[in-house]
Design a protein around this motif. Structure first.
Motif, short mmCIF file in Angstrom:
data_model
loop_
_atom_site.label_atom_id
_atom_site.label_comp_id
_atom_site.label_asym_id
_atom_site.label_seq_id
_atom_site.Cartn_x
_atom_site.Cartn_y
_atom_site.Cartn_z
N PHE B 140 0.86 -1.18 0.00
CA PHE B 140 0.00 0.00 0.00
C PHE B 140 0.89 1.23 0.00
O PHE B 140 1.87 1.29 0.74
CB PHE B 140 -0.90 0.02 1.24
N VAL B 141 0.54 2.19 -0.83
CA VAL B 141 1.32 3.42 -0.90
C VAL B 141 0.42 4.58 -0.47
O VAL B 141 -0.57 4.87 -1.14
CB VAL B 141 1.85 3.67 -2.32
N TYR B 142 0.76 5.19 0.63
CA TYR B 142 -0.07 6.26 1.18
C TYR B 142 0.45 7.61 0.71
O TYR B 142 1.64 7.90 0.83
CB TYR B 142 -0.01 6.26 2.71
N SER B 143 -0.45 8.44 0.22
CA SER B 143 0.02 9.78 -0.11
C SER B 143 -0.25 10.71 1.06
O SER B 143 -1.21 10.55 1.80
CB SER B 143 -0.64 10.29 -1.39
N THR B 144 0.63 11.67 1.23
CA THR B 144 0.50 12.66 2.30
C THR B 144 0.27 14.03 1.66
O THR B 144 0.31 14.16 0.43
CB THR B 144 1.78 12.70 3.14
N CYS B 145 0.10 15.03 2.50
CA CYS B 145 -0.30 16.35 1.99
C CYS B 145 0.54 16.84 0.81
O CYS B 145 0.00 17.22 -0.21
CB CYS B 145 -0.20 17.38 3.10
N ILE B 146 1.85 16.83 0.99
CA ILE B 146 2.61 17.51 -0.06
C ILE B 146 2.61 16.74 -1.37
O ILE B 146 2.76 17.31 -2.43
CB ILE B 146 4.05 17.89 0.37
N VAL B 147 2.40 15.45 -1.27
CA VAL B 147 2.31 14.67 -2.50
C VAL B 147 1.08 15.13 -3.30
O VAL B 147 1.12 15.23 -4.52
CB VAL B 147 2.23 13.17 -2.17
N GLY B 148 0.03 15.44 -2.55
CA GLY B 148 -1.17 15.96 -3.20
C GLY B 148 -0.90 17.29 -3.91
O GLY B 148 -1.50 17.58 -4.93
N VAL B 149 0.02 18.06 -3.36
CA VAL B 149 0.30 19.36 -3.95
C VAL B 149 1.28 19.25 -5.12
O VAL B 149 1.09 19.86 -6.16
CB VAL B 149 0.85 20.34 -2.88
N ILE B 150 2.31 18.43 -4.94
CA ILE B 150 3.30 18.36 -6.04
C ILE B 150 2.77 17.51 -7.19
O ILE B 150 3.32 17.55 -8.29
CB ILE B 150 4.70 17.88 -5.57
N GLY B 151 1.71 16.76 -6.92
CA GLY B 151 1.01 16.12 -8.01
C GLY B 151 1.66 14.86 -8.58
O GLY B 151 1.49 14.55 -9.75
N ASP B 152 2.36 14.10 -7.74
CA ASP B 152 2.90 12.81 -8.20
C ASP B 152 1.74 11.90 -8.63
O ASP B 152 0.71 11.86 -7.98
CB ASP B 152 3.67 12.12 -7.07
N ASP B 153 1.97 11.15 -9.68
CA ASP B 153 0.94 10.23 -10.15
C ASP B 153 1.14 8.86 -9.51
O ASP B 153 1.80 7.98 -10.03
CB ASP B 153 1.01 10.13 -11.68
N LEU B 154 0.55 8.72 -8.33
CA LEU B 154 0.72 7.48 -7.56
C LEU B 154 0.19 6.27 -8.31
O LEU B 154 0.79 5.21 -8.30
CB LEU B 154 -0.05 7.61 -6.24
N LYS B 155 -0.95 6.49 -8.94
CA LYS B 155 -1.61 5.37 -9.63
C LYS B 155 -0.68 4.77 -10.68
O LYS B 155 -0.53 3.55 -10.76
CB LYS B 155 -2.88 5.86 -10.32
N ALA B 156 -0.07 5.65 -11.45
CA ALA B 156 0.78 5.17 -12.54
C ALA B 156 1.98 4.41 -11.98
O ALA B 156 2.32 3.33 -12.47
CB ALA B 156 1.24 6.35 -13.39
#
Ligand code: SF4
Ligand code: SF4
Lengths: 456, 476
Positions: B140-156
């Motif tokens: 499982f890969v959890y995104s945190t606040c700044i990941v939401g802002v910098i816009g990494d594409d976790l899904k990909a």
């Protein structure tokens, strides 16, 4: 050597605004507000409160999605208003979290706007500190906060006025992040030398408070605003811990801006570094070492002799913040324990150099780990056949795994009580550490032998 | 400059929070509230915390992590700066009977350059190296606040790594600022749901259930599983305490979902109902009453006389075993007052009943994340006059403890020092508890813990307690 992997497993560092929260807690009548989303401040409260067992109120500007997109200045202002309404702090630290830094909020500007809108807020010292955790750890946040506090509050006029009135015998002490027991000890030392002192931050009461008849919203104690304003009139500043960059030194700041001579020393853990502290105070004040501390030192040397056989050649792993690790390494080397792994989640060229000098004459050169994590510390501890670990409670997994004891010192200690009352510094602190260390090793040996011997 | 809003309960609250506190009326239909909501029915809840309040809540990420993290053979990688993972390392007492991968804290430890240039490469490398090292059954890969802002594409990234490693790699959309803990629960349910049904060879298991919303704190799931076994019911998956990726992959083969922590898991139950036709019931394993009722509900679902008979017998046996001791505690604790402030609302309801069973009254009850329906249920269960509070902060809790003369506070560790400073006993009913509090034995442990704190001789040394009405530093 640096960490062997891209990712971090069981971090050996803590995030930057945590240090700001700890530093501001040592200022009288202060509160901290973290500019960011709610989670960070709740986690930090939990992390601080779990060690000190004190209520720790840290406010948050509670940013949500909209502000993450459009900026959080309004939330920040509203947050400050609410904190002021409910806590009426004299000093309010505003530290940023990674989120606020990433979206690029201008905290200074928001505060300026607020003071414009609500002029009565000017009565409060509102002090912003930039603490993005993606660069630097909690000691950076801690030191930066001390610098920001002095920068904002120590005034040149005040100091000139005091010099005019011929005020002497004042000392500024910047102890870094020590335990409340340590700060109490240092206060006694100052008093023992007949010195008036300002200690920033002073967490001796605020993070180890007794239960009194009154429960206050902000705990009593801490460095007073009045004293901090006088910092420029001190004879000298002494700062404990010297491995952080010069820009993070409050003592150097005062030297530069207000001409107060600065002395930076290592954390006075163990006999050698305690000597440095007492020598410095003696030289600043021009007085000899008070009888009391001569006796304390004598008792320490006596105890070191009593303990030496149980300690000699034992193999220790030390981890934590650079200054803490360096001081402990020095202490261990001085009592005959062989440091085999010296590890820090932080780094800095001074750290490595200091350790190399400290361990130059030892039989074995320890593995020095920088920017490391507990996964690497475990690997090297096993490889080095360590006898014991020394550091925060976060080494508990390794201790269990390797079946070696962990001597819990420093911060945080989350799985025992009393971390706030551990005395680390000065001759008395060295004596305390020596006893704990020695008895831990003896207990382990008794356990290992399978029978508890009655005399030794 | 401090402004006091002595609200209808007689305590000082931050402006904007008045409607989050109310008092259950003494007579039906009548409100004891002045400006606040009438009779608890319309308490404000499930909103963002007020800026500047010292909320006891954590974030979306925290909610998600609480729910998913107990899956013991999965890799839990937190994509973000170091603090978010350092603060959540091994903080929950979720036990595993086998692998303990969930007790390690993995982070991409984002640095400034990652924030500027993006963290996807680092994430991918981190995943690959950790999967190679630990050989988990899923990640499982959890995104945190700044990941939401910098816009990494976790899904990909997750999709690529899944393909390369052959294990499920699931992104959890848990940016801290996207709502409160409830949003985190939802993100967690969605992540877990992706695993369910991935074991396509699994066949339907007769007389079986999934346990949803139990995190095996101090081994509680094991107690419940033992009861179910004695009833003749099989458990396919416990979600998520002491669970394994493989269990969850075939969770769709169970006949029923028993949902405890309803706040966190109802969403998953609903998805499973829609997707696999598995009905669900709400249960609570806390307190003898709710425990008995829940087991009976499960038994009646299967409508099998043998199971019903076994269930009746089990309940009778267990009750008899704990009754004498419980009675002892009841006598000693009778008339004492408790305040309950917990994360989820289901627990609050069960606690009201549990305290009643040992002769005590709950005079304050609140939760961090309760929703409208939850508060409705709390109001129904609470005694008249009870103060009901949503998303409280330490100032409010301290004042309530003081003005209402509370004997014991039940909550999480953040509230503990406040209670202690006020001379109020404390019972840890949070995820860090070391004693199992579920089941019949758990009820006894609960009574013992409550008694152990209230009856301690230390309180006699407390100075007379009083909260300073002054803001700022006091002389305490
Ligand atoms: S976002 Fe940054 S400040 Fe907040 S907990 Fe994570 S590392 Fe710490
Ligand atoms: S940064 Fe966001 S995800 Fe991390 S702890 Fe803070 S609020 Fe939670």
């Amino acid at each position: 050597m640096a960490k062997s992997s891209v990712s971090t497993t069981n971090a050996c560092k803590l995030c930057r605004p945590l240090g700001a929260c700890l530093a501001f807690r040592g200022i009288e009548g202060s509160m901290v507000l973290l500019h960011g989303s709610q989670g960070c401040s709740t986690y930090m409260r939990r992390y601080i409160s779990g060690h000190f067992r004190e209520p720790v109120d840290i406010a948050s500007s509670a940013l949500s999605e909209t502000q993450a997109v459009y900026g959080g200045a309004e939330n920040l202002k509203q947050g400050i208003r609410n904190v002021v309404a409910k806590y009426a702090p004299a000093v309010l630290g505003v530290a940023t979290t990674c989120l606020a830094e990433t979206i690029g909020d201008d905290v200074g500007m928001a505060i300026a706007e607020l003071l414009e809108e609500d002029p009565e807020m000017r009565a409060i010292e509102i002090i912003p500190v930039s603490t993005p955790s993606y660069s630097g750890g909690y000691m950076d946040g801690f030191r930066d906060s001390c610098v920001a506090i002095l920068e904002k509050m120590a005034s040149a006029e005040q100091s000139r006025a005091d010099q005019g009135s011929g005020r002497i015998g004042r000392l500024n002490l910047f102890p870094g992040f020590l335990s409340p027991a340590d700060i109490r000890y240092l206060k006694l030392v100052m008093a023992g030398f007949g010195l008036e002192s300002m200690i920033v931050p002073d967490i001796s009461e605020t993070l180890d408070a007794g239960i009194g008849p009154v429960f206050s919203r902000i705990p009593a104690g801490g460095a007073s605003v009045k004293d901090i304003r006088l910092a420029g009139s001190a004879t000298a500043s002494i700062e404990l811990g010297l491995l952080n960059p010069a820009g993070q030194s409050a003592a150097l700041l005062l030297e530069r801006s207000l001409g107060v001579p600065a002395r930076r020393l290592p954390i006075p853990m163990g006999i050698r570094y305690s000597d440095l502290l007492f020598e410095a105070i003696c030289s600043v004040t021009g007085t000899p070492l008070p009888e009391k501390y001569q006796q304390e030192r004598g008792r320490l040397v006596d105890a070191m002799v009593d303990a030496h056989k149980y300690l000699f050649g034992k193999r220790a792993v030390v981890y934590g913040e650079p200054d803490f690790v360096a001081a402990l390494t020095c202490f261990l080397a001085d009592v005959g324990v062989q440091p085999v792994v010296c590890a820090s989640g932080g780094d800095g060229p001074e750290f490595r150099k200091t350790l190399e000098v400290l361990t130059r004459d030892l039989d074995e050169t320890p593995e020095i780990l920088v920017e490391t994590d507990f996964s690497d510390i475990r690997f090297h501890s096993r490889a080095a056949a360590a006898d014991l670990l020394i550091g925060s409670s976060k080494g508990n997994h390794i201790a269990r795994d390797l079946d070696i004891p962990l001597v819990r010192l420093g911060y945080p200690i989350h799985d025992r009580i009393g971390g706030q009352r551990i005395l680390h510094v000065g001759y008395a602190g060295a004596l305390n550490l020596l006893d704990i260390l020695t008895n831990t090793l003896i207990a382990k040996e008794q356990e290992h032998l399978g029978y508890g011997y009655s005399y030794m | 400059m401090a402004e006091f809003n002595q609200n209808h309960i007689g305590i000082d609250v931050i402006s904007g929070r008045e409607d989050h506190i109310c008092r259950k009326a003494n007579a039906p239909g009548k409100s004891a509230c002045g400006s606040g909501p009438a009779d608890g029915a319309a308490i404000s809840c499930d909103t963002e915390s007020v800026a500047g309040a010292v909320s006891q809540r954590a974030c979306v990420f925290c909610g998600a992590r609480v729910v998913i993290n107990p899956i013991a053979d999965a890799l839990h990688l937190i994509h973000g700066p170091i603090g978010c993972s350092a603060y959540t390392w091994d903080i929950r007492g979720s036990l595993s009977s086998g692998p303990e991968l969930h007790r390690l804290s993995f982070s991409t430890d984002l640095q400034e350059r990652d924030v500027i240039f993006g963290g996807e490469k680092k994430l991918e490398a981190a995943l690959l190296e950790l999967i190679a090292e630990h050989e988990p059954r899923g990640a499982f890969v959890y995104s945190t606040c700044i990941v939401g802002v910098i816009g990494d594409d976790l899904k990909a990234v997750c999709a690529r790594v899944e393909k390369e490693t052959g294990i499920p790699v699931i992104p959890v959309q848990s940016e801290g600022f996207r709502g409160n803990k409830n949003a985190g629960y939802k993100a967690a349910c969605e992540a877990i749901f992706k695993l369910i049904g991935t074991d396509r060879d699994a066949t339907t298991v007769p007389l079986s259930i999934n346990i949803l919303g139990d995190f095996n704190l101090a081994g509680e799931v094991w107690i419940i599983r033992d009861y179910l076994k004695r009833m003749g019911i099989r458990v396919v998956a416990n979600i998520s305490g002491d669970s394994r990726v493989a269990d969850i992959a075939r969770a769709h083969t169970a006949s029923l979902n028993a949902v405890q922590c309803s706040g966190s898991m109802t969403h998953l139950a609903k998805m499973m109902q829609a997707g696999y036709g598995i009905p669900f019931i709400r249960v609570s394993w806390l307190g003898a009453d709710d425990m008995s009722r829940s087991l009976k509900q499960i038994a009646s679902f299967f409508a099998d006389p043998v199971i019903s008979a076994r269930t009746e017998k089990l309940i009778a046996q267990e009750l008899v075993a704990v009754a004498p001791q419980l009675e002892l505690y009841r006598r000693r604790l009778s008339g004492k007052k408790a305040a309950v402030y917990v994360g989820g609302a289901f627990k609050a309801v069960s606690l009201i009943k549990s305290f009643r069973a040992i002769g005590m009254t709950v005079v304050v009850v609140g939760s961090q994340t309760g929703k409208r329906d939850d508060y409705e249920e709390i109001r129904r269960e609470a005694d008249p006059g009870t103060v009901i509070i949503d998303d409280a902060n330490p100032l409010e809790l301290a004042q309530l403890m003081e003005t209402l003369g509370i004997d014991i506070f039940v909550g999480g560790v953040k509230e503990r020092p406040v209670a202690y400073k006020l001379g109020v006993a404390f019972c840890d009913h949070n995820h860090e508890r070391k004693q199992p509090l579920e089941g019949f034995t758990g009820m006894l442990n609960f009574a013992r813990e409550v008694y152990g704190s209230i009856a301690s001789p230390v309180w006699q040394w407390m100075p007379r307690r009083k909260i300073s009405s002054e803001t700022g530093a006091g002389n305490g």
